[in-house]
Design an enzyme around this catalytic site. Structure first.
Site, PDB file in Angstrom:
ATOM      1  N   ASN A   1      -0.614  -1.404   5.190  1.00 42.98           N
ATOM      2  CA  ASN A   1       0.507  -0.670   5.775  1.00 42.98           C
ATOM      3  C   ASN A   1       0.503  -0.651   7.304  1.00 42.98           C
ATOM      4  OD1 ASN A   1       0.623   1.758   3.053  1.00 42.98           O
ATOM      5  ND2 ASN A   1       1.954  -0.005   3.412  1.00 42.98           N
TER       6      ASN A   1
ATOM      7  N   ASP B   1       5.403   4.837  -4.292  1.00 52.11           N
ATOM      8  CA  ASP B   1       6.260   3.810  -3.704  1.00 52.11           C
ATOM      9  C   ASP B   1       7.738   4.107  -3.909  1.00 52.11           C
ATOM     10  OD1 ASP B   1       6.732   1.526  -2.294  1.00 52.11           O
ATOM     11  OD2 ASP B   1       6.434   0.173  -3.987  1.00 52.11           O
TER      12      ASP B   1
HETATM   13  C1  IPE Z   1       5.793   4.208  -0.032  1.00 53.86           C
HETATM   14  O1  IPE Z   1       7.145   4.006   0.131  1.00 53.86           O
HETATM   15  C2  IPE Z   1       5.176   4.992   1.111  1.00 53.86           C
HETATM   16  C3  IPE Z   1       4.094   4.308   1.846  1.00 53.86           C
HETATM   17  C4  IPE Z   1       3.678   3.087   1.637  1.00 53.86           C
HETATM   18  C5  IPE Z   1       3.445   5.060   2.895  1.00 53.86           C
HETATM   19  P1  IPE Z   1       7.688   2.747   0.899  1.00 53.86           P
HETATM   20  O2  IPE Z   1       7.788   3.089   2.349  1.00 53.86           O
HETATM   21  O3  IPE Z   1       6.862   1.546   0.583  1.00 53.86           O
HETATM   22  O4  IPE Z   1       9.140   2.599   0.293  1.00 53.86           O
HETATM   23  P2  IPE Z   1       9.906   1.244  -0.041  1.00 53.86           P
HETATM   24  O5  IPE Z   1       9.011   0.416  -0.911  1.00 53.86           O
HETATM   25  O6  IPE Z   1      10.226   0.584   1.248  1.00 53.86           O
HETATM   26  O7  IPE Z   1      11.140   1.703  -0.773  1.00 53.86           O
HETATM   27 MG    MG Z   2       6.981   0.040  -0.819  1.00 53.65          MG
END
Ligand code: IPE
Ligand code: MG
Length: 219
Positions: A50, A2
């Site tokens: 996601n 993350d």
């Molecule tokens: C994690 O980073 C990657 C995935 C969930 C694919 P994020 O995209 O959640 O990054 P932040 O939390 O917005 O900084």
């Molecule tokens: Mg994230």
């Protein structure tokens, strides 16, 4: 894994640049784990939640994961790493990516140095639901259902319960990751954003783990 979006935002870059920078973090963590003798590493790459992200970002992540697979599976294979996936392989995952996943699992399936398991379109609750569905469909009597039977119906019954879970980016949640399996795992939280994560950060987490006393409900 993350913190990719915030890493990019801090640099005035699009979020996708953060995901892209996460590849180096992932590879250094995998090789670092292998060098340290870790036998099993599960990484949370894409959750069942996601899909709520903008379609462009979802599409980017699908292509990105396919690209990483194509670019990295041979070196992992050469280093005797078994690469596999847990999660739902449903209609939302592009056919082409599913094919790459299947090829990769066939290619590396017999490797023994370390297992890298990628949680993709994975949700801990979905995993438990899928296990319950399979158990009910098998016609097992209610009294026969116990922890062992549920564990046997999880996505990968051969997966040992994690000793340690590391969450990056300063969030204090498990976010539906390995809900069943993490019951007695040690949790370590770090403010490091995923693209900045390196093997040293993994080793710090392992050191912290080694200071913990695990009692599993006993004394
Ligand atoms: C994690 O980073 C990657 C995935 C969930 C694919 P994020 O995209 O959640 O990054 P932040 O939390 O917005 O900084
Ligand atoms: Mg994230």
């Amino acid at each position: 894994m993350d913190g990719n979006g915030r890493w990019a935002q801090l640099r005035g870059l699009p979020r996708t640049e953060g995901h892209s920078a996460g590849e180096e973090a992932l590879m250094d963590t995998i090789w670092g784990a292998l060098d340290a003798g870790v036998k099993w590493l599960t990484v949370y790459a894409f959750s069942t939640e996601n899909w709520r992200r903008p379609v462009d970002e979802v599409r980017y992540l699908m292509n990105f994961n396919e690209r990483i697979l194509l670019n990295r599976r041979d070196e992992m294979n050469e280093r005797n790493v078994k690469l596999q996936f847990i999660g739902r392989r449903d209609w939302r995952v592009p056919r082409r990516l599913i094919r790459r996943i299947e090829e990769t699992e066939a290619l590396t399936g017999a490797n023994t140095a370390m297992t890298v398991s990628v949680a993709f379109n994975y949700g801990g609750r979905a995993e438990i639901i899928d296990a319950v569905r399979a158990i009910v469909a098998s016609g097992v009597k209610a009294e026969k259902i116990d922890e062992k039977l549920i564990a046997k119906h999880l996505y990968d019954p051969s997966m040992p319960e994690p000793e340690l879970m590391v969450r990056t980016s300063g969030e204090y949640r498990t976010s539906n990751f390995l809900m069943w399996e993490l019951a007695y795992s040690e949790l370590v939280f770090t403010d490091v954003l995923w693209p900045d994560f390196r093997r040293e950060n993994l080793y710090d987490a392992i050191h912290e783990y080694q200071m913990r006393e695990r009692r599993f409900g006993g004394l």
